[in-house]
Design a protein around this motif. Structure first.
Motif, short mmCIF file in Angstrom:
data_model
loop_
_atom_site.label_atom_id
_atom_site.label_comp_id
_atom_site.label_asym_id
_atom_site.label_seq_id
_atom_site.Cartn_x
_atom_site.Cartn_y
_atom_site.Cartn_z
N GLN A 284 21.10 -5.91 -59.85
CA GLN A 284 20.81 -6.99 -58.88
C GLN A 284 19.79 -6.78 -57.86
OE1 GLN A 284 24.12 -8.73 -57.01
NE2 GLN A 284 24.64 -6.87 -56.19
N GLU A 285 19.15 -5.37 -57.76
CA GLU A 285 18.38 -5.01 -56.79
C GLU A 285 16.99 -5.43 -57.18
OE1 GLU A 285 18.63 -0.96 -56.60
OE2 GLU A 285 20.51 -0.79 -55.62
N CYS A 286 16.30 -5.64 -55.82
CA CYS A 286 14.84 -6.03 -55.92
C CYS A 286 14.08 -4.68 -56.02
CB CYS A 286 14.44 -6.85 -54.67
SG CYS A 286 12.66 -7.20 -54.64
N SER A 287 13.02 -4.93 -56.61
CA SER A 287 12.00 -3.74 -56.65
C SER A 287 11.64 -3.11 -55.51
CB SER A 287 10.66 -4.07 -57.42
OG SER A 287 10.92 -4.63 -59.04
N CYS A 288 11.51 -3.95 -54.27
CA CYS A 288 11.23 -3.48 -52.98
C CYS A 288 12.33 -2.40 -52.41
CB CYS A 288 10.94 -4.69 -52.09
SG CYS A 288 12.45 -5.39 -51.31
N GLY A 289 13.54 -2.56 -52.93
CA GLY A 289 14.79 -1.76 -52.29
C GLY A 289 15.70 -2.40 -52.02
N ALA A 290 15.59 -3.76 -51.86
CA ALA A 290 16.67 -4.69 -51.13
C ALA A 290 17.77 -4.56 -52.21
CB ALA A 290 16.13 -5.87 -50.91
N GLY A 291 18.98 -4.75 -51.48
CA GLY A 291 20.16 -4.66 -52.37
C GLY A 291 20.23 -5.85 -53.41
N GLU A 292 19.82 -7.03 -53.19
CA GLU A 292 19.86 -8.13 -54.17
C GLU A 292 18.40 -8.84 -53.90
OE1 GLU A 292 23.96 -10.34 -54.34
OE2 GLU A 292 23.05 -10.36 -52.32
N GLU A 293 17.89 -9.22 -55.04
CA GLU A 293 16.84 -10.18 -55.19
C GLU A 293 17.10 -11.45 -55.51
OE1 GLU A 293 12.61 -9.94 -57.96
OE2 GLU A 293 14.52 -9.80 -59.03
N THR A 294 17.45 -12.26 -54.54
CA THR A 294 17.80 -13.47 -54.37
C THR A 294 16.63 -14.71 -54.20
OG1 THR A 294 18.42 -13.98 -52.30
CG2 THR A 294 20.20 -13.06 -53.64
N TRP A 295 16.92 -15.73 -54.56
CA TRP A 295 15.77 -16.76 -54.49
C TRP A 295 15.42 -16.49 -52.86
CZ3 TRP A 295 15.85 -20.56 -50.90
CH2 TRP A 295 17.27 -20.73 -50.10
N HIS A 297 15.48 -14.26 -50.62
CA HIS A 297 14.85 -12.69 -50.40
C HIS A 297 13.22 -13.03 -50.85
CE1 HIS A 297 14.01 -8.59 -50.25
NE2 HIS A 297 13.60 -8.48 -51.49
N VAL A 298 13.07 -13.54 -51.97
CA VAL A 298 11.75 -13.45 -52.59
C VAL A 298 11.09 -14.58 -51.74
CG1 VAL A 298 10.38 -14.31 -54.61
CG2 VAL A 298 12.40 -12.96 -54.91
N LEU A 299 11.49 -15.60 -51.57
CA LEU A 299 10.73 -16.51 -50.82
C LEU A 299 10.48 -16.36 -49.50
CD1 LEU A 299 9.54 -19.67 -50.77
CD2 LEU A 299 11.88 -20.33 -50.06
N CYS A 300 11.43 -15.77 -48.67
CA CYS A 300 11.26 -15.55 -47.10
C CYS A 300 11.21 -14.14 -46.81
CB CYS A 300 12.64 -16.12 -46.54
SG CYS A 300 13.02 -17.84 -47.11
N GLU A 301 11.57 -12.92 -47.35
CA GLU A 301 11.49 -11.79 -46.93
C GLU A 301 10.97 -10.63 -47.65
OE1 GLU A 301 15.85 -11.72 -44.75
OE2 GLU A 301 16.06 -11.65 -47.08
N CYS A 302 11.02 -10.68 -48.88
CA CYS A 302 10.49 -9.29 -49.88
C CYS A 302 9.12 -9.09 -49.48
CB CYS A 302 10.55 -9.95 -51.38
SG CYS A 302 9.94 -8.50 -52.31
N VAL A 303 8.95 -7.63 -49.13
CA VAL A 303 7.53 -7.11 -48.48
C VAL A 303 6.54 -7.05 -49.59
CG1 VAL A 303 8.68 -5.85 -46.91
CG2 VAL A 303 8.51 -4.84 -49.01
N LEU A 304 7.06 -7.26 -50.90
CA LEU A 304 5.98 -7.11 -51.99
C LEU A 304 5.18 -8.40 -51.88
CD1 LEU A 304 8.46 -5.99 -54.87
CD2 LEU A 304 6.76 -4.62 -53.55
N ARG A 349 3.20 -11.46 -59.98
CA ARG A 349 2.93 -10.04 -59.55
C ARG A 349 4.30 -9.51 -59.86
NH1 ARG A 349 1.70 -9.03 -53.17
NH2 ARG A 349 -0.38 -10.06 -53.98
N ARG A 350 5.41 -10.36 -59.71
CA ARG A 350 6.58 -9.59 -60.36
C ARG A 350 6.77 -9.07 -61.41
NH1 ARG A 350 11.17 -10.80 -62.63
NH2 ARG A 350 13.28 -9.94 -61.98
N CYS A 351 6.37 -10.05 -62.61
CA CYS A 351 6.04 -9.56 -64.05
C CYS A 351 5.31 -8.35 -63.94
CB CYS A 351 5.62 -10.73 -64.63
SG CYS A 351 6.75 -12.30 -64.84
N ARG A 352 4.03 -8.25 -63.26
CA ARG A 352 3.25 -7.10 -63.48
C ARG A 352 3.99 -5.84 -63.10
NH1 ARG A 352 -0.73 -10.89 -61.87
NH2 ARG A 352 -0.49 -10.09 -59.72
N LEU A 353 4.84 -5.87 -61.86
CA LEU A 353 5.70 -4.73 -61.43
C LEU A 353 6.54 -4.14 -62.34
CD1 LEU A 353 5.77 -5.98 -57.42
CD2 LEU A 353 4.21 -4.04 -58.61
N ALA A 354 7.47 -5.18 -62.94
CA ALA A 354 8.30 -5.10 -63.96
C ALA A 354 7.71 -4.75 -65.21
CB ALA A 354 9.12 -6.03 -63.87
#
Length: 359
Positions: A284-295, A297-304, A349-354
């Protein structure tokens, strides 16, 4: 035909059958006994011994289900089989126009809602004045809402796991069971039929009101009940953080969103926290290293996606108690447009990173 006993029912039915047959003969029309059937609507007569009604040695066949003017009903006037047939019909219609209605190009969201009301609801609510009592039970309500779900999935770019409650609010359409009840009451009032005690406006003198006023009051009742459902439901809570008022889309007919923005708007989609719960992701981790990739997190916080994000322009603010307030994110058309653009770019971008293929 009514009767207090089996013999009374049989005698009355034979008399009516003879009358119909004699009238038919007088005008040159024969009674097709093989196309005529018999069914008990209610009562306590044993199912193992049905009434026997015939004419000239030919007896009517007994059935447990009847289709009349396109409506199926069974003994005790139960319409569950009619709901099942309705769902299959709607699946066929929705499948034919799904590719057009879900596309982001072409028809506007306003046009999609017009098609929904004029085509799908008209088809689904056919004969509602007859079977509206069926939607007041828990089972009947669930079945008719399952029919509505089929339609809404064909009209919006959302995941199939999104709750029915959330889809109703996002599309701006009344829960189908409430719409059926509303139409049935309008039908009764037009024909001056009495309203039942548990029906809307039963305590009002509707005869002194014009039809326009009656419809307005009914709409207020529908919206009030719908709002209570949406506010107290345990489903669609992510969407509720964006839209708490069920009339939002009605007041904003230009409102629309793409598939990518549908992910944070519903919490369902290409998000590891969501996918992991359904065993569709190893982590459930995000590619940025965060513990959870929630909606959130993606919308408001993710550094990616920092270079794509402007929370102030989105109308999103950080709460003192933690988390983010997104209640004003859809307040203007510009904010909706910016959020759609952000989501499209971020999830591409998420698709490309994955290493996934970008659609």
């Amino acid at each position: 035909v009514e009767g207090q006993s089996r013999s009374e029912i049989e005698a009355s039915a034979r008399a009516y059958l003879r009358t119909v047959s004699e009238w038919g003969n007088s005008v040159g029309v024969g009674l097709a006994m093989d196309k005529t059937s018999l069914m008990l609507l209610k009562g306590r007569l044993a199912n193992s011994r049905h009434p026997s009604v015939g004419l000239n040695g030919v007896f009517l066949r007994y059935v447990s289900e009847v289709k009349y003017l396109g409506i199926n009903f069974r003994r005790e006037v139960v319409f569950h089989s009619s709901f099942a047939g309705l769902r299959q019909r709607l699946l066929g219609v929705a499948g034919q126009v799904r590719r057009i209605l879900r596309n982001e190009w072409g028809l506007s969201r306003r046009a999609v809602r017009t098609i929904y009301e004029g085509l799908f609801v008209a088809c689904a609510a056919y004969g509602s004045s007859v079977w509206c009592s069926g939607v007041t039970s828990v089972v009947g309500r669930a079945k008719v809402l399952a029919c509505q779900r089929v339609i809404m999935l064909g009209c919006m770019p959302v995941c199939r796991t999104v709750s029915t409650e959330a889809m109703q609010v996002l599309l701006g359409v009344t829960p189908l069971d409430l719409e059926v009840r509303r139409r049935a009451i309008v039908f009764k009032i037009k024909r001056r039929l009495p309203l039942l005690q548990n029906e809307w406006l039963a305590d009002r003198n509707v005869e002194s009101l014009g039809l326009v006023s009656v419809k307005r009051l009914l709409n207020e009742c529908v919206v009030s009940d719908w709002q209570v459902r949406w506010s107290t439901s345990v489903k669609g809570r992510v969407t509720h953080r964006f839209i708490c008022d069920v009339t939002f889309v009605r007041c904003r007919p230009d409102f629309g969103f793409n598939l990518s923005f549908g992910y944070p708007l519903t919490g369902h989609g290409s998000l590891n926290a969501f996918l992991h719960k359904r065993c569709l992701s190893d982590s459930q981790e995000c590619s940025c290293g965060a513990g959870e990739e929630t909606w959130e997190h993606v919308l408001c916080e993710c550094v990616l996606y920092e270079d794509l994000r402007d929370l102030s322009a989105f109308g999103v603010s950080r709460q003192v108690s933690g988390g983010f307030d997104v209640s004003q994110a859809l307040s203007t058309s510009d904010r909706v447009r910016l959020l759609n653009e952000f989501a499209r770019s971020a999830f591409a971008r998420r698709c490309r990173l994955a290493g996934e293929e970008v659609e």
